[in-house]
Design a protein around this motif. Structure first.
Motif, PDB file in Angstrom:
ATOM      1  N   ARG A 106     -32.723  -6.547  -4.034  1.00  0.00           N
ATOM      2  CA  ARG A 106     -32.175  -7.898  -4.691  1.00  0.00           C
ATOM      3  C   ARG A 106     -32.430  -8.184  -5.656  1.00  0.00           C
ATOM      4  O   ARG A 106     -33.715  -7.981  -6.184  1.00  0.00           O
ATOM      5  CB  ARG A 106     -32.520  -9.067  -3.594  1.00  0.00           C
ATOM      6  N   THR A 107     -31.609  -8.758  -6.880  1.00  0.00           N
ATOM      7  CA  THR A 107     -31.979  -9.118  -8.163  1.00  0.00           C
ATOM      8  C   THR A 107     -33.200 -10.219  -8.054  1.00  0.00           C
ATOM      9  O   THR A 107     -33.048 -11.206  -7.156  1.00  0.00           O
ATOM     10  CB  THR A 107     -30.865  -9.603  -8.810  1.00  0.00           C
ATOM     11  N   THR A 108     -34.333 -10.037  -8.668  1.00  0.00           N
ATOM     12  CA  THR A 108     -35.347 -11.120  -8.792  1.00  0.00           C
ATOM     13  C   THR A 108     -35.680 -11.446 -10.398  1.00  0.00           C
ATOM     14  O   THR A 108     -35.337 -10.655 -11.224  1.00  0.00           O
ATOM     15  CB  THR A 108     -36.657 -10.586  -8.187  1.00  0.00           C
ATOM     16  N   VAL A 109     -36.021 -12.720 -10.593  1.00  0.00           N
ATOM     17  CA  VAL A 109     -36.486 -13.238 -11.756  1.00  0.00           C
ATOM     18  C   VAL A 109     -37.881 -13.944 -11.660  1.00  0.00           C
ATOM     19  O   VAL A 109     -38.094 -14.563 -10.644  1.00  0.00           O
ATOM     20  CB  VAL A 109     -35.675 -14.591 -12.311  1.00  0.00           C
ATOM     21  N   SER A 110     -38.720 -13.483 -12.556  1.00  0.00           N
ATOM     22  CA  SER A 110     -39.941 -13.890 -12.471  1.00  0.00           C
ATOM     23  C   SER A 110     -40.506 -14.458 -13.576  1.00  0.00           C
ATOM     24  O   SER A 110     -40.022 -14.126 -14.901  1.00  0.00           O
ATOM     25  CB  SER A 110     -40.991 -12.653 -11.945  1.00  0.00           C
ATOM     26  N   VAL A 114     -36.468 -10.097 -15.429  1.00  0.00           N
ATOM     27  CA  VAL A 114     -35.258  -9.799 -14.648  1.00  0.00           C
ATOM     28  C   VAL A 114     -35.300  -8.520 -14.186  1.00  0.00           C
ATOM     29  O   VAL A 114     -35.306  -7.322 -14.869  1.00  0.00           O
ATOM     30  CB  VAL A 114     -34.149 -10.062 -15.097  1.00  0.00           C
ATOM     31  N   SER A 115     -35.353  -8.345 -12.714  1.00  0.00           N
ATOM     32  CA  SER A 115     -35.324  -6.860 -11.902  1.00  0.00           C
ATOM     33  C   SER A 115     -33.915  -7.027 -11.300  1.00  0.00           C
ATOM     34  O   SER A 115     -33.811  -7.525 -10.497  1.00  0.00           O
ATOM     35  CB  SER A 115     -36.417  -6.738 -11.058  1.00  0.00           C
ATOM     36  N   VAL A 116     -32.861  -6.116 -11.802  1.00  0.00           N
ATOM     37  CA  VAL A 116     -31.785  -6.190 -11.449  1.00  0.00           C
ATOM     38  C   VAL A 116     -31.618  -5.066 -10.270  1.00  0.00           C
ATOM     39  O   VAL A 116     -32.064  -4.151 -10.051  1.00  0.00           O
ATOM     40  CB  VAL A 116     -30.834  -5.460 -12.583  1.00  0.00           C
ATOM     41  N   GLY A 117     -30.995  -5.865  -9.119  1.00  0.00           N
ATOM     42  CA  GLY A 117     -30.975  -5.138  -7.720  1.00  0.00           C
ATOM     43  C   GLY A 117     -29.287  -4.503  -7.887  1.00  0.00           C
ATOM     44  O   GLY A 117     -28.972  -3.939  -8.850  1.00  0.00           O
TER      45      GLY A 117
END
Length: 61
Positions: A7-11, A38-41
């Motif tokens: 899943r996409t995550t934003v940190s 942003v780590s795109v899923g």
């Protein structure tokens, strides 16, 4: 946040992965207080675009 998730995550590195690093050292590395990661899923790209548009509209960015 999960490593290797699908899943996409934003940190916010300043308060997550680099929270214990002094601010001046973070800034030297380019990690500002306003930086988001942003780590795109594998979600549908159009869904992600709409999600980001909605989020930016809600927060009036």
């Amino acid at each position: 946040m999960t490593l290797g998730g699908y899943r996409t995550t934003v940190s916010h590195p300043a308060t997550s992965s680099h929270y214990d690093m002094p601010r001046d050292e973070r800034l030297k590395l380019g990690i500002s207080d306003g930086l988001l990661r942003v780590s795109v899923g594998i979600e549908n790209i159009n869904d992600l675009i709409e999600d980001f548009k909605n989020a930016l509209t809600v927060y009036d960015v």
